[in-house]
Motif scaffolding. Structure first.
Motif, mmCIF file in Angstrom:
data_model
loop_
_atom_site.group_PDB
_atom_site.id
_atom_site.type_symbol
_atom_site.label_atom_id
_atom_site.label_comp_id
_atom_site.label_asym_id
_atom_site.label_seq_id
_atom_site.Cartn_x
_atom_site.Cartn_y
_atom_site.Cartn_z
ATOM 1 N N CYS A 12 0.804 -1.219 0.000
ATOM 2 C CA CYS A 12 0.000 0.000 0.000
ATOM 3 C C CYS A 12 0.838 1.270 0.000
ATOM 4 C CB CYS A 12 -0.971 -0.025 1.170
ATOM 5 S SG CYS A 12 -2.322 -1.227 0.947
ATOM 6 N N SER A 13 2.151 1.143 0.143
ATOM 7 C CA SER A 13 2.990 2.329 0.011
ATOM 8 C C SER A 13 2.999 2.839 -1.424
ATOM 9 C CB SER A 13 4.423 2.024 0.466
ATOM 10 O OG SER A 13 5.049 1.105 -0.426
ATOM 11 N N ARG A 14 2.586 1.982 -2.375
ATOM 12 C CA ARG A 14 2.502 2.374 -3.791
ATOM 13 C C ARG A 14 1.059 2.633 -4.212
ATOM 14 N NH1 ARG A 14 7.472 0.622 -6.272
ATOM 15 N NH2 ARG A 14 6.805 1.912 -8.007
#
Length: 233
Positions: free
Chosen positions: A111-113
């Motif tokens: 989810c960092s992307r």
């Protein structure tokens, strides 16, 4: 042919939210939904106007959700309106389909992307992939060797015990024609088989290009269902 059992798949959103995705479920009476930041899907446990009234309690005036299995329920009586309906095919990858060798360069996405994932999927199917959709399953991507830009991706959306939906398969227009979506699809299929999971997907019935591609890859159509876009009146 291997089947997708009707009791699970005719109301697949309900199945997911009552099992693997119960942690994401927002529920009122006979209605349940995903958080708006996760996915625009909701479900009712019984096809009644009362259940739709429960769903209305979960919606804000400015949003919409997609639902199926409405039966004879009256949306208008529940202060809802069916803005549009679409036919979608449920397709399955039979176990006898031989999988090609792994493709190098496929990396997991977390989810960092999320912002990049939303931007890429918005090119193909705007509004369906959201900033927390990445919490629904495992996602993978292919990046540009020059810029590390995310140029293709795919992953799992609606999942429940024994079954994982392949979803979010898309490629940036500047990089299409390289087979990236197929490579990602086979990557998911290998993971599912290793875990004893059945791979399946949804595709809009009128999207002949996508339907023919999946048939060419060995997928088989199980059934057609109708999805309804519900908005608050």
């Amino acid at each position: 042919m291997q089947q997708l059992p009707e009791p699970l798949f005719l109301n697949f959103v309900l199945t997911a939210l009552q099992t693997t995705h119960a942690r994401l479920a927002i529920t009122s009476g006979e209605a349940t939904r995903y958080p708006a930041a996760v996915a625009p899907f909701a479900a009712i446990a019984t096809p009644t106007t009362k259940a739709l009234s429960h769903l209305r309690e979960l919606l804000t005036p400015d949003e919409y959700v997609w639902a199926t299995a409405l039966g004879e329920a009256d949306p208008a009586a529940a202060q809802l309106k069916v803005e549009t309906s679409i036919d979608v095919l449920q397709m399955i990858l039979p176990p006898e389909v031989e999988l090609p060798p792994p493709y190098p360069g496929i990396l997991p996405l977390d989810c960092s992307r999320a912002a990049e994932m939303v931007a890429l999927t918005d090119i193909a199917f705007p509004g369906f992939f959201r900033r927390r959709t990445c919490e629904m399953g495992s996602y993978f991507g292919i990046h540009s060797g020059e810029t590390n830009e995310l140029i293709a991706m795919g992953g799992e959306r609606l999942v429940f015990p024994g079954y994982s939906e392949m979803s979010g398969l898309c490629t940036h227009p500047d990089h299409r024609g390289q087979g990236y979506a197929a490579h990602l699809l086979w990557h998911l299929a290998r993971l599912h088989r290793a875990q004893g999971i059945v791979s399946w997907l949804h595709v809009t019935a009128t999207n002949a290009t996508a339907v023919n591609l999946y048939l060419k890859l060995g997928f088989q159509t199980v059934r057609s269902i109708k999805l309804h876009k519900l908005v608050v009146v």
